[in-house]
Design an enzyme around this catalytic site. Structure first.
Site, PDB file in Angstrom:
ATOM      1  N   LYS A 119       0.802  -1.155  -0.106  1.00  0.00           N
ATOM      2  CA  LYS A 119       0.066   0.130  -0.108  1.00  0.00           C
ATOM      3  C   LYS A 119       0.719   1.206   0.007  1.00  0.00           C
ATOM      4  O   LYS A 119       0.808   2.257  -0.530  1.00  0.00           O
ATOM      5  CB  LYS A 119      -0.920   0.114   1.217  1.00  0.00           C
ATOM      6  CG  LYS A 119      -2.044  -0.718   1.051  1.00  0.00           C
ATOM      7  CD  LYS A 119      -3.008  -0.631   2.324  1.00  0.00           C
ATOM      8  CE  LYS A 119      -4.049  -1.628   2.339  1.00  0.00           C
ATOM      9  NZ  LYS A 119      -5.164  -1.442   1.569  1.00  0.00           N
ATOM     10  N   LYS A 202       3.739 -15.827 -10.184  1.00  0.00           N
ATOM     11  CA  LYS A 202       2.390 -15.884  -9.881  1.00  0.00           C
ATOM     12  C   LYS A 202       1.215 -15.350 -10.993  1.00  0.00           C
ATOM     13  O   LYS A 202       1.635 -14.616 -11.511  1.00  0.00           O
ATOM     14  CB  LYS A 202       2.129 -14.933  -8.426  1.00  0.00           C
ATOM     15  CG  LYS A 202       0.785 -15.237  -7.706  1.00  0.00           C
ATOM     16  CD  LYS A 202       0.832 -14.229  -6.490  1.00  0.00           C
ATOM     17  CE  LYS A 202      -0.569 -14.057  -6.207  1.00  0.00           C
ATOM     18  NZ  LYS A 202      -0.847 -12.987  -5.248  1.00  0.00           N
ATOM     19  N   LYS A 205      -4.423 -10.980 -10.846  1.00  0.00           N
ATOM     20  CA  LYS A 205      -5.495  -9.893 -11.499  1.00  0.00           C
ATOM     21  C   LYS A 205      -4.644  -8.683 -11.682  1.00  0.00           C
ATOM     22  O   LYS A 205      -4.609  -8.229 -12.540  1.00  0.00           O
ATOM     23  CB  LYS A 205      -6.668  -9.690 -10.555  1.00  0.00           C
ATOM     24  CG  LYS A 205      -7.581  -8.992 -11.347  1.00  0.00           C
ATOM     25  CD  LYS A 205      -8.920  -8.459 -10.677  1.00  0.00           C
ATOM     26  CE  LYS A 205      -8.528  -8.416  -9.172  1.00  0.00           C
ATOM     27  NZ  LYS A 205      -9.631  -7.717  -8.276  1.00  0.00           N
TER      28      LYS A 205
END
Ligand code: TRP
Ligand code: SF4
Length: 337
Positions: A119, A202, A205
């Protein structure tokens, strides 16, 4: 209800499911549902911790993810699929548990730590993007697990610190208020993380490399044609090493009947990458066909999907009500008969 051991696992409805979800987790859940009493939680409240300003996204994906799970073989006749927010007992438990965990312990949780770091990279160092709800989501996840007396929790490796956190909370609860809650164990999936066609470790999305269960031929074609192959192979008849080729990795993952030939022809320089990719597109479409047929059925019968979620949520609520009753008794906050 049967006396088989219960498993509980959850999934955030933040997007449609892709092949990484299937091979990394859901394939295993489909098997487990025959051995265990299985509860699958669509974790909409947890999804909102990151998406509180985007409620339509969560709402739409509750249905999409449920349809994906059903299409992959989660059977609502033997398993319970339910929506987290329909069980207020989870929110109650979250509040009770929040006294049993320190802020520094939450900040030290490796999963939370990594996510906070991501973040900060995204929003800068102000710390403003990190909400109370976000830092506390492991507490809410402990409530998810214990509200249904989940004794086994099938998860990937990245979730282990969350299960550990749950175990600590349960120990503390039981030592203060008396034996009340079931101590859960993680059930690790044996499949390692599914790599992306782009060579990324990996499929995800946010990485832009996901192959969705709902992808049509055009999308699959585009994604497969762009896949990373052995970079030393320039000409069609150069011999190459399939072990470092993502196209081969997917031929293997999807269990192409022709796998040996693919491998040998590649090594001997008898196979061009374009033809090899075209074959993979066919294999992938074949694999997705029955899943997409079921998907199509549920899209046409949304009322059935609603009913499955409604029944599942009612079933789950019964269990959570028993647990919260015991919890309140032992915490001495059960005032009236
Ligand atoms: N945190 C999990 C994930 O992001 C989802 C989840 C929510 C979960 N509640 C759970 C997993 C309870 C296991 C048990 O994948
Ligand atoms: Fe990969 Fe197939 Fe090309 Fe070999 S022939 S490098 S397996 S795409």
């Amino acid at each position: 209800m049967s006396n088989k051991k219960r498993i509980l696992t959850g999934i955030r409805p933040t997007g449609k499911l892709h092949l990484g979800h299937y091979f990394g987790a859901v394939r295993n859940w489909v098997k487990l549902q025959n051995e265990y009493q299985s509860f699958f939680e669509i974790a909409d409240v947890q999804g909102l911790t990151d998406n509180f300003n985007n409620p339509e996204k969560i709402r739409n994906n509750v249905k999409e993810v449920t349809i994906d799970l059903l299409s992959l073989g989660i059977d609502p006749k033997i398993s319970t699929i339910f929506i987290q927010s329909t069980i207020p007992e989870i929110a109650e438990l979250t509040v009770f548990y929040s006294n049993l965990v320190t802020m520094s312990r939450l900040y030290r949780n490796p999963t939370v730590k990594t996510e906070i770091k991501q973040k900060k990279e995204l929003f800068g160092n102000s710390g403003e993007s990190v909400t109370y709800g976000f830092v506390g989501y492991p507490v809410s996840q402990a409530a998810d697990i214990t509200a249904f007396e989940g004794s086994l929790v099938p998860v990937g490796e990245d979730q282990l610190p969350l299960i550990e956190q749950t175990r600590e909370i349960v120990h503390k609860f039981n030592s203060i208020y008396g034996e009340t809650l079931t101590i859960p164990e993680p059930l690790l999936t044996s499949t390692p993380r599914i790599k992306g066609l782009d060579g990324n470790e990996k499929m995800g999305k946010s990485l832009g490399n996901a192959i969705y269960l709902s992808d049509g031929e055009k999308e699959i074609e585009k994604k497969v044609m762009g896949a990373i192959t052995d970079p030393s192979k320039i000409k069609k008849d150069d011999p190459a090493n399939p072990e470092i080729c993502m196209v081969y990795y997917y031929h293997k993952l999807l269990e192409n009947q022709n796998l040996k030939t693919v491998c040998e022809e590649c090594k001997q320089g008898k196979r061009g990458c374009v033809a090899c990719k075209k074959e993979l597109i066919q294999v992938m479409m074949e694999f997705l066909k029955p899943i997409q047929e079921k998907r199509h059925y549920y899209e046409e019968h949304l009322e059935e999907v609603d009913q499955i979620l409604k029944n599942g949520s009612e079933n789950a609520k019964k269990v959570a009500e028993e647990v919260i009753k015991r919890v309140k008794e032992n915490m001495q906050i059960n005032y009236f008969k």
